[in-house]
Design a protein around this motif. Structure first.
Motif, PDB file in Angstrom:
ATOM      1  N   UNK A 226       0.808  -1.215   0.000  1.00 56.80           N
ATOM      2  CA  UNK A 226       0.000   0.000   0.000  1.00 56.80           C
ATOM      3  C   UNK A 226       0.840   1.263   0.000  1.00 56.80           C
ATOM      4  N   UNK A 227       2.106   1.126   0.442  1.00 58.76           N
ATOM      5  CA  UNK A 227       2.931   2.322   0.576  1.00 58.76           C
ATOM      6  C   UNK A 227       3.209   2.953  -0.789  1.00 58.76           C
ATOM      7  N   UNK A 228       3.612   2.131  -1.764  1.00 56.75           N
ATOM      8  CA  UNK A 228       3.845   2.680  -3.109  1.00 56.75           C
ATOM      9  C   UNK A 228       2.538   3.186  -3.701  1.00 56.75           C
ATOM     10  N   UNK A 229       1.441   2.526  -3.343  1.00 52.16           N
ATOM     11  CA  UNK A 229       0.154   2.908  -3.921  1.00 52.16           C
ATOM     12  C   UNK A 229      -0.318   4.279  -3.448  1.00 52.16           C
ATOM     13  N   UNK A 230       0.353   4.821  -2.405  1.00 56.63           N
ATOM     14  CA  UNK A 230      -0.013   6.176  -1.975  1.00 56.63           C
ATOM     15  C   UNK A 230       0.337   7.216  -3.042  1.00 56.63           C
ATOM     16  N   UNK A 231       1.337   6.878  -3.870  1.00 51.64           N
ATOM     17  CA  UNK A 231       1.708   7.792  -4.951  1.00 51.64           C
ATOM     18  C   UNK A 231       0.658   7.649  -6.038  1.00 51.64           C
ATOM     19  N   UNK A 232       0.159   8.770  -6.529  1.00 56.22           N
ATOM     20  CA  UNK A 232      -0.956   8.643  -7.469  1.00 56.22           C
ATOM     21  C   UNK A 232      -0.486   8.003  -8.769  1.00 56.22           C
ATOM     22  N   UNK A 233      -1.363   7.217  -9.348  1.00 57.18           N
ATOM     23  CA  UNK A 233      -1.015   6.443 -10.539  1.00 57.18           C
ATOM     24  C   UNK A 233      -0.535   7.315 -11.701  1.00 57.18           C
ATOM     25  N   UNK A 234      -1.208   8.454 -11.978  1.00 65.50           N
ATOM     26  CA  UNK A 234      -0.728   9.261 -13.110  1.00 65.50           C
ATOM     27  C   UNK A 234       0.727   9.718 -12.938  1.00 65.50           C
TER      28      UNK A 234
END
Ligand SMILES: [Zn+2]
Lengths: 291, 503
Positions: free
Chosen positions: B370-378
């Protein structure tokens, strides 16, 4: 796929269940029931598990499965799912006992796992009629079936006072062998396992130890056999594989340890990844997969 | 009694001519400033009156009107104090009008007559040259910057009295900090050879620089992520003369040029804190000034702790990363700032920071994912490369001495790759491999038969998305360029697969 029902007294009703009190009259299932001629091991543990827990669950499940042991678990997130996955990766049969109707995939994120368990000849079992939604009090109940169906119960990671300890309690009452994977002293995720070991559960130190407990002789099945096809690997890949373990390794560590040129390591790692000898636990960190 | 003085307004990184006209006529005594002026600019009246009075120059009881034209250019800030004072003095015949013909005047006044520096001197001088002006009167503190433009005869003024002296009898203040310092190629103090080991990190930095690929560094605290990022501008090819001017213009309008560094010589490195305001990040304000993304133009923008950056800020980064310029709209007008920077983002591998050290990391696998997923996908979509930066062990940190890989060596390789790309994209609107679109990839990324098979196998086995597939090809293109190879080979693919950013 049709949902089937087996009732106490039916020829296919698991004989092993009739040995214990408090077992359900009826079992609903998709796919198959565990083969009574084969050994079964339950592998359960925490939902929010650590990377260590994940790798242990997968590693134990895969090695047991390679020796024909059926893996029983509850398809919950975390350790349960990793145990099923580890078994599937080794081509084994695995069975999920659910706390809801077998027609419902819960948690829903496990839909692919649910499908693959069935495709690979395993089964999804439940004492609750189709359509029954998951409810918190269902889970302790289904744990008694997981334990009853198994010859041995392995707890991989568990917090103090967790559902996995309830499974252990049932296993104890049913007279099953209980094993726990030891963890770090200060890690809350290992507190449950460590307290089980203190109370007399076996410390699970290797899959081969469990295989012996299950009646496989030591020379017959010694140390976990290396995945069968390492002979197909290039020498570079084999050398790199030697430095991989369930501890995630950075590229830097692999290069330093193997003393291979960077370019060779890239080639070797990709080969290993494509042949499923390694995976990246997080991007850029390589762990050995046992299956 | 009428007089007109030439000055400038700043719009984006350009200067527009502004004419400051003073008219003194009979009527009720007043001092009026008109012509699309901001409140702050209007306050010039008080500063000019007071500064003049402190020079014992008392304005006559007449109607003084200052008009700033053209009317469709908004005038902001305090830069018109000095031209207004000059126009008034000339209109009152306290200084000869001819002395300010063909002259650019800019500067802010203190009440005691001291002249304060103003932003945007460099573009102002260049605009003045284009208008055919010959001389520029600028604040002494801006003297070096104005001289460095090498376009006009520059007079640096420290006070209002200096202006009167210059206009009356041509006297010029002396001993101003010179801007004539040779455009020396300053040695980079920070070199990759300061970092011992970490071969894989250096390799990732090399690829990032060579193809201008945005890079994500993941590693525990103290592993040297910022050490590596800081050294990246030093392995990019030196700025050309035009690029130096372009970057200097940006720093000029941001008011960041100093007497010691009147021209930006080196590629910028900016490392703003992750909690900075959106305006400081992308630029803005009533009179829009460049933000960090523009200050990083042609250099490196380093964003540490990317997952901790508020989502709103990240959202603001999306469009500039795509367009390589940013348009800032304010009431009635908009300005454009360039922002073609190399993004180097850094993150801890997990919330506690210690993964993969399982003896210290207390995170669950879900926490880590989840930590990397905090960065928005775009934003992740725009980052081609990712590498782990392993913790530096104590021995490596304290062994001292220099590593065998130096920045000079890496720079030579990057220059080679730049040359390949320059030739390849001669008739394309892109400059770097990182800009290759899905449509152009087949044309510019020819694969050897073995490489094609390997990529196909990876595509299937790793269940790559189309985006992941193209990303591997862009990186492989750059790796092949570093090898001077026109064809992408197997080894290029396997390295690209490792270094690709997964999300
Ligand atoms: Zn952690």
């Amino acid at each position: 796929m049709d949902i089937r029902i087996t009732t106490v007294g039916d020829p296919d009703y698991p004989r092993v269940l009739s040995l214990y009190p408090g077992m359900p009259e009826k079992l609903y299932y998709l796919g198959n029931l565990p083969d009574p001629e084969k050994r079964s091991a339950a592998i359960v543990g925490a939902r929010a598990c650590s990377a260590y827990g994940r790798d242990q669950a997968r590693g134990f499940a895969a090695d047991l499965a390679r020796n024909g042991v059926q893996i029983i678990s509850g398809m919950a997130l975390g350790i349960d799912s990793h145990a099923h996955e580890g078994c599937l990766s080794a081509g084994g049969k695995t069975f999920a006992v659910l706390g809801n109707g077998v027609d419902i995939c819960y948690p829903r994120t496990n839909r692919s796992l649910y499908r693959r368990i069935l495709e690979s000849g395993g089964g999804i079992l439940s004492e609750f009629p189709p359509g029954t939604e998951a409810a918190p009090y269902h889970f302790p109940l289904r744990n008694r079936i997981i334990s009853a169906l198994s010859d041995l119960v392995l707890i991989v990671e568990a917090r103090a006072k967790s559902g996995s300890l309830i499974t252990a309690q049932y296993a104890l009452e049913q007279g099953k062998d209980i094993f726990a994977v030891p963890g770090r002293l200060n890690d809350p995720l290992s507190a449950g396992c460590l307290s089980l070991i203190r109370k007399g559960a076996g410390a699970a130190l290797s899959p081969s130890q469990l295989l012996q407990e299950l009646g496989f002789s030591a020379d017959e099945k010694g140390e976990p056999a290396a995945p069968p096809s390492t002979s197909d690997l290039t020498p570079t890949a084999r050398k790199i594989l030697h430095y991989l373990s369930s501890d995630p390794k950075t590229l830097e560590e692999i290069v330093t340890a193997s003393r291979l040129p960077l370019g060779e390591v890239f080639k070797g790692l990709l080969e290993l990844e494509l042949k499923s000898f390694t995976r990246q636990s997080v991007p850029g960190l390589y762990v050995r997969t046992y299956g | 009694m009428f007089c007109s003085i030439t000055s400038t307004a700043i719009s984006g990184v350009d200067a527009l001519p502004v004419y400051v006209e003073a008219d003194v006529s009979e009527g009720l005594p007043m001092f009026n400033i008109i012509g699309a002026v901001s409140t702050r600019t209007r306050e010039a009246a008080d500063r000019v009156k007071t500064a003049l009075r402190n020079l014992k120059i008392v304005l006559p009881p007449k109607r003084i009107t200052i008009n700033l034209s053209p009317g469709d250019v908004r005038k902001e800030g305090t830069r018109y104090d000095l031209p207004i004072a000059a126009a008034v003095l000339a209109a009152l015949d306290r200084i000869p009008k001819e002395s300010l013909e063909g002259t650019l005047v800019l500067g802010e006044l203190h009440l005691d007559g001291r002249i304060e520096q103003v932003p945007g001197i460099l573009p102002s001088i260049l605009t003045a040259r284009d208008l055919g002006l010959k001389t520029a009167l600028v604040p002494a503190a801006n003297y070096a910057e104005a001289k460095a433009a090498q376009a006009l005869d520059v007079v640096g003024l420290a006070s209002l009295q200096d202006l009167i002296d210059y206009c009356s009898d041509g006297r010029r203040p002396e001993n101003l900090p010179a801007g004539d310092a040779p455009l020396s190629e300053e040695e980079d103090a920070e070199d990759f050879s300061d970092i011992r080991g970490q071969e894989s990190v250096k390799r990732a930095c090399l690829i990032a620089a060579a193809g201008f690929h945005n890079l994500l560094l993941s590693g525990p605290p103290g592993s040297g992520k910022s050490m590596a990022a800081r050294r990246l501008p030093g392995i990019l090819p030196a700025l050309t003369k035009e690029e130096r001017l372009e970057v200097s213009r940006i720093y000029s309008v941001a008011g960041l040029l100093t007497a010691a560094h009147p021209v930006i010589q080196k590629r910028p490195f900016r490392a703003p804190h992750h909690l900075l305001s959106p305006q400081a990040l992308v630029g803005g304000g009533r009179s829009p000034v460049p933000g960090e993304i523009t200050l990083s133009h042609r250099g490196v923008l380093f964003l540490d702790e990317l997952p901790e950056m508020p989502g709103r800020n990240l959202e603001f980064l999306r469009q500039p990363l795509e367009d390589r310029f940013i348009q800032i709209s304010r009431i009635g007008r908009s300005v454009i700032f360039p922002c073609n920077f190399l993004l180097v983002a850094a993150m801890n591998p997990c919330p506690c920071g210690y993964y993969p050290d399982l003896n210290r990391c207390t995170c669950t696998e879900r926490d880590i994912r989840n930590y990397t997923a905090r960065i928005s996908q775009p934003i992740l979509d725009r980052i081609d490369l990712r590498t782990e930066v392993p913790a530096l062990d104590y021995d490596a940190l304290h062994a001292g001495g220099q590593d065998k890989i130096t920045s000079a060596m890496l720079k030579t390789q990057v220059e080679k790759a730049f040359a390949c790309q320059k030739e390849r994209y001669l008739d394309m609107p892109i400059a770097f491999n990182s800009e290759l679109s899905a449509r152009d990839i087949p044309r510019f990324c020819p694969l050897s038969a073995e490489a094609g098979r390997l990529l196909e196998a990876a595509y299937t086995a790793m269940a790559l998305s189309a985006r992941g597939y193209h990303r591997i090809l862009r990186i492989a293109r750059t790796i092949a360029d570093l090898d001077g190879d026109d064809l992408i080979r197997e080894s290029h693919i396997s390295e690209a697969v490792h270094f690709r950013q997964h999300s």
